[in-house]
Write a protein that holds these residues in place. Structure first.
Motif, PDB file in Angstrom:
ATOM      1  N   ASN A  92       0.811  -1.220   0.000  1.00 28.23           N
ATOM      2  CA  ASN A  92       0.000   0.000   0.000  1.00 28.23           C
ATOM      3  C   ASN A  92       0.844   1.271   0.000  1.00 28.23           C
ATOM      4  O   ASN A  92       0.297   2.377  -0.077  1.00 28.23           O
ATOM      5  N   ALA A  93       2.159   1.109   0.102  1.00 31.23           N
ATOM      6  CA  ALA A  93       3.052   2.275   0.106  1.00 31.23           C
ATOM      7  C   ALA A  93       3.104   2.889  -1.288  1.00 31.23           C
ATOM      8  O   ALA A  93       2.850   2.212  -2.294  1.00 31.23           O
ATOM      9  N   PRO A  94       3.427   4.181  -1.389  1.00 36.11           N
ATOM     10  CA  PRO A  94       3.551   4.806  -2.705  1.00 36.11           C
ATOM     11  C   PRO A  94       4.598   4.106  -3.563  1.00 36.11           C
ATOM     12  O   PRO A  94       5.587   3.590  -3.040  1.00 36.11           O
ATOM     13  N   VAL A  95       4.360   4.066  -4.862  1.00 33.28           N
ATOM     14  CA  VAL A  95       5.344   3.518  -5.795  1.00 33.28           C
ATOM     15  C   VAL A  95       6.406   4.591  -6.018  1.00 33.28           C
ATOM     16  O   VAL A  95       6.122   5.653  -6.574  1.00 33.28           O
ATOM     17  N   ARG A  96       7.626   4.339  -5.551  1.00 31.51           N
ATOM     18  CA  ARG A  96       8.692   5.353  -5.574  1.00 31.51           C
ATOM     19  C   ARG A  96       9.418   5.330  -6.922  1.00 31.51           C
ATOM     20  O   ARG A  96       9.914   4.294  -7.352  1.00 31.51           O
ATOM     21  N   GLN A  97       9.510   6.494  -7.552  1.00 34.18           N
ATOM     22  CA  GLN A  97       9.952   6.541  -8.939  1.00 34.18           C
ATOM     23  C   GLN A  97      11.442   6.281  -9.145  1.00 34.18           C
ATOM     24  O   GLN A  97      11.863   6.011 -10.279  1.00 34.18           O
ATOM     25  N   TRP A  98      12.267   6.333  -8.101  1.00 37.37           N
ATOM     26  CA  TRP A  98      13.694   6.062  -8.273  1.00 37.37           C
ATOM     27  C   TRP A  98      14.056   4.618  -7.899  1.00 37.37           C
ATOM     28  O   TRP A  98      15.234   4.286  -7.809  1.00 37.37           O
ATOM     29  N   ASP A  99      13.050   3.774  -7.703  1.00 37.78           N
ATOM     30  CA  ASP A  99      13.282   2.367  -7.400  1.00 37.78           C
ATOM     31  C   ASP A  99      12.940   1.510  -8.617  1.00 37.78           C
ATOM     32  O   ASP A  99      12.496   2.014  -9.651  1.00 37.78           O
ATOM     33  N   TYR A 100      13.137   0.211  -8.474  1.00 37.44           N
ATOM     34  CA  TYR A 100      12.685  -0.746  -9.477  1.00 37.44           C
ATOM     35  C   TYR A 100      11.199  -0.538  -9.734  1.00 37.44           C
ATOM     36  O   TYR A 100      10.442  -0.321  -8.796  1.00 37.44           O
ATOM     37  N   PRO A 101      10.719  -0.549 -10.978  1.00 38.13           N
ATOM     38  CA  PRO A 101      11.423  -0.926 -12.210  1.00 38.13           C
ATOM     39  C   PRO A 101      11.806   0.263 -13.088  1.00 38.13           C
ATOM     40  O   PRO A 101      11.899   0.121 -14.301  1.00 38.13           O
ATOM     41  N   PHE A 102      12.013   1.425 -12.493  1.00 37.27           N
ATOM     42  CA  PHE A 102      12.166   2.630 -13.290  1.00 37.27           C
ATOM     43  C   PHE A 102      13.632   2.893 -13.647  1.00 37.27           C
ATOM     44  O   PHE A 102      14.533   2.652 -12.842  1.00 37.27           O
ATOM     45  N   GLY A 103      13.831   3.380 -14.861  1.00 38.87           N
ATOM     46  CA  GLY A 103      15.172   3.659 -15.362  1.00 38.87           C
ATOM     47  C   GLY A 103      15.356   5.132 -15.646  1.00 38.87           C
ATOM     48  O   GLY A 103      14.474   5.778 -16.231  1.00 38.87           O
ATOM     49  N   TRP A 104      16.530   5.654 -15.241  1.00 34.97           N
ATOM     50  CA  TRP A 104      16.821   7.084 -15.337  1.00 34.97           C
ATOM     51  C   TRP A 104      18.151   7.314 -16.055  1.00 34.97           C
ATOM     52  O   TRP A 104      19.113   6.578 -15.862  1.00 34.97           O
ATOM     53  N   SER A 105      18.213   8.421 -16.796  1.00 30.12           N
ATOM     54  CA  SER A 105      19.426   8.746 -17.556  1.00 30.12           C
ATOM     55  C   SER A 105      20.688   8.878 -16.703  1.00 30.12           C
ATOM     56  O   SER A 105      21.739   8.362 -17.101  1.00 30.12           O
ATOM     57  N   PRO A 106      20.655   9.584 -15.554  1.00 30.51           N
ATOM     58  CA  PRO A 106      21.913   9.731 -14.798  1.00 30.51           C
ATOM     59  C   PRO A 106      22.543   8.391 -14.438  1.00 30.51           C
ATOM     60  O   PRO A 106      23.764   8.235 -14.516  1.00 30.51           O
TER      61      PRO A 106
END
Length: 621
Positions: free
Chosen positions: A502-516
């Motif tokens: 039920n916790a928020p889906v955090r955008q800097w965790d799996y499965p998200f990919g970032w350019s830096p």
């Protein structure tokens, strides 16, 4: 072949036939015939086929429409251009210009037309230490509707920063004089709703500019970094009033190094090196602030209460607990807490961690929620290790090993090498986990490793602080935990297995990919001779960007979901760079940069595969 077309009529006919979902784009989601007959009065005829070519035609018509002419000449070669060439060309010749801003008479309108803050007044804050800027902007105020110029006090306290949240506005950046006229030093914004200069975004953007031969524009970014340190005391999270108490990941010396490699102007290097050392000493090395008793650093933003920039309701899951504690409705508690009618030390501590997490650039990640200020993160200590080695290198190469910092201090390369060696030893002692072949953040309060597998474990490769053995273990044992079809994720999947569903889906965790994360990994792999692995990882990321642009009308988003290989994100904040009509004017800053930089080091045979959208999992079994 060139076609003379009536812009409005052709555009309307194309949309009526192919834009079946009515979003003013032509994408793989549309159900049209994907076949459009192009003909003009001269008898030229061509059949435009498939999503990619149809969306290119739409984009070219949209560009022509901006000229306010009835007819235009469309070159068929622009419609059939290979995807990689088109994306790269648009970034270099079009998107960088679309993202460039100035805070001056010419650019002020674009800055104050802001969808973040719906105010009848547009506030522009000027530092107390820049009288020239205050005089210039006060004169501009008289001729600019809505603009209200306010000079900041000499000392910016957390209490003062909180007080001006009721009048949020832009912070002034550097001015320069050209031919007797004062102008703003240009900067490049990330894009979309991010219509201001961001700290670490700007480094990666500058890397893209340098790759595209835009050295002057990269130097302008450095000038604005310098201005922020000199007049606001730090490189800001972004140049908005509510970021006055918050810095960003330290990348200034990396920018100096990259520019010096292309333009070795000793006077320019000296100016910026002095300021970088000032930032290092005043922002990062003050014990009890961002320097801890462990000898390593942390992110530690100042400020009071809720971060101002979040959307309404963002913290409801936290605030509800305290509304129950004080037995008042949620919105009433939020208002009283914002106004400091209610203070709660435990909740204040939560927001110290939250603002510090935002200072880290990783906003947000389960790795740092409610703990960030207690961690010697591998990220910030890798970045500062590179600061120390960069400064040593610059002093040795450009200043004969004796850099005159001021009239009382001369720095040698050895002085900075000693600092970097101390940090390296501490990182190996506190952050490196040999049994798991990974760098963890170190909790200096609990005196234990913070076991969360994050992509920041690859920063030491980029900073060149690994031994050969550590590098080999990171690549052979740790990288597979992060590698996905389209690049590396912000964390391993294992890292979030025990997070409350039920916790928020955090955008800097799996499965998200970032350019830096991708860029720093690529550079790190090349530092240690893992050229083949670097080629694979570059290809994976550029394949995903190319795929997105080909299938979704040129879309270049802020980030990707690497599980679905899509820009369609169901996480906090959504995905910037995906909302536009007909054609994107901007792409997204650091995504543009990753594409241009990646292409500059990708082998030609892989570029050919990109144009074919060859599946990376088939290429790299």
């Amino acid at each position: 072949m060139k076609f003379n077309l009536h812009i409005h009529n052709t555009l309307q006919k194309l949309l009526a036939q192919e834009d079946t979902d009515g979003d003013r784009k032509i994408t793989i989601d549309d159900k049209g015939p994907k076949r459009f007959l192009l003909e003009d009065p001269e008898g030229n005829v061509a059949v435009i086929k498939g999503t990619y070519q149809l969306s290119n035609l739409l984009q070219e018509l949209a560009l022509a429409r901006k000229s306010n002419l009835e007819t235009t000449e469309i070159d068929l070669s622009n419609i059939t251009e290979l995807p990689v060439s088109r994306i790269s060309r648009k970034i270099k010749d079009y998107y960088w210009d679309g993202l460039t801003r100035t805070i001056d008479e010419a650019g002020i309108k674009k800055i104050i037309e802001d969808d973040k803050i719906d105010n009848p007044v547009a506030y522009l804050y000027v530092p107390a230490t820049d009288d020239l800027a205050y005089d210039y902007f006060k004169k501009l105020e008289a001729t600019t509707p809505k603009l209200k110029v306010i000079q900041l006090p000499v000392e910016i306290t957390s209490e003062f920063a909180l007080s001006i949240n009721k009048k949020p506005g832009i912070l002034a950046l550097a001015l320069k004089e050209e031919n007797g006229t004062i102008k703003g030093v240009p900067f490049v914004v990330p894009g979309g709703r991010f219509n201001e200069m961001y700290g670490w975004d700007s480094y990666f953007i500058a890397l893209g500019l340098i790759t595209d031969g835009k050295i002057s524009e990269a130097k302008d970014i450095a000038e604005n970094f310098k201005y922020q340190i000199d007049h606001y005391g730090k490189i800001l999270n972004a140049n908005r009033s509510y970021y006055l108490t918050r810095t960003q990941p330290p990348l200034y010396t990396s920018l100096i190094m990259d520019i010096a490699e292309k333009d070795a102007d000793k006077n320019w290097i000296s100016r910026h090196l002095k300021t970088a050392i000032k930032e290092y000493e005043t922002v990062w090395m003050q014990l009890g602030k961002r320097l801890t008793d462990s000898g390593l650093n942390r992110y530690k933003a100042e400020g009071i209460g809720l971060p101002f920039e979040v959307e309404p309701g963002h913290f409801d899951d936290i605030l509800e607990q305290y509304a129950l504690k004080y037995n008042i409705p949620l919105r009433e508690f939020e208002t009283k807490y914002l106004e400091r009618e209610i203070t709660d030390p435990e909740l204040d501590a939560y927001f110290i961690h939250d603002r510090s997490m935002r200072e880290s650039g990783h906003d947000t990640t389960n790795r740092l929620v409610d703990i960030c200020a207690d961690l010697n993160t591998i990220a910030v200590n890798s970045l500062l290790y590179k600061y120390e080695t960069d400064i040593a290198f610059l002093i040795g190469k450009y200043f004969d090993n004796a850099f005159q910092l001021d009239e009382n201090h001369i720095h040698s390369a050895a002085y900075w090498e000693k600092k970097s060696q101390f940090r390296k030893e501490k990182i190996n002692e506190l952050n490196w986990n040999a049994s798991e072949s990974i760098y963890f953040d170190y909790n200096f309060v609990k005196k234990e490793a913070h076991h969360f597998e994050a992509a920041t474990t690859f920063y030491p490769l980029w900073a060149k602080l690994c031994t050969t053995e550590q590098a080999e273990k990171l690549v052979s044992e740790t990288l597979p935990k992060f590698k996905m079809k389209g690049g590396i994720a912000g964390s391993s999947k294992n890292a979030i297995q025990n997070i409350d569903e039920n916790a928020p889906v955090r955008q800097w965790d799996y499965p998200f990919g970032w350019s830096p994360h991708q860029i720093l990994l690529w550079k790190g792999l090349l530092n240690y001779g893992f050229d083949d692995v670097a080629q694979e990882m570059i290809y994976r990321w550029l394949w995903l960007i190319t795929k997105s642009a080909v299938e979704y009308n040129g879309t270049i988003p802020e980030k990707f979901d690497l599980e679905t290989n899509s820009h369609k994100i169901f996480a906090e904040y959504g995905n910037v760079g995906t909302e536009f009509d007909y054609i994107t004017d901007e792409g997204f800053g650091w995504m543009n940069a990753s594409y241009q930089f990646g292409l500059s080091i990708l082998n030609k045979n892989f570029i050919a595969y990109l144009n074919e959208l060859r599946d990376p999992d088939e290429l790299f079994d």
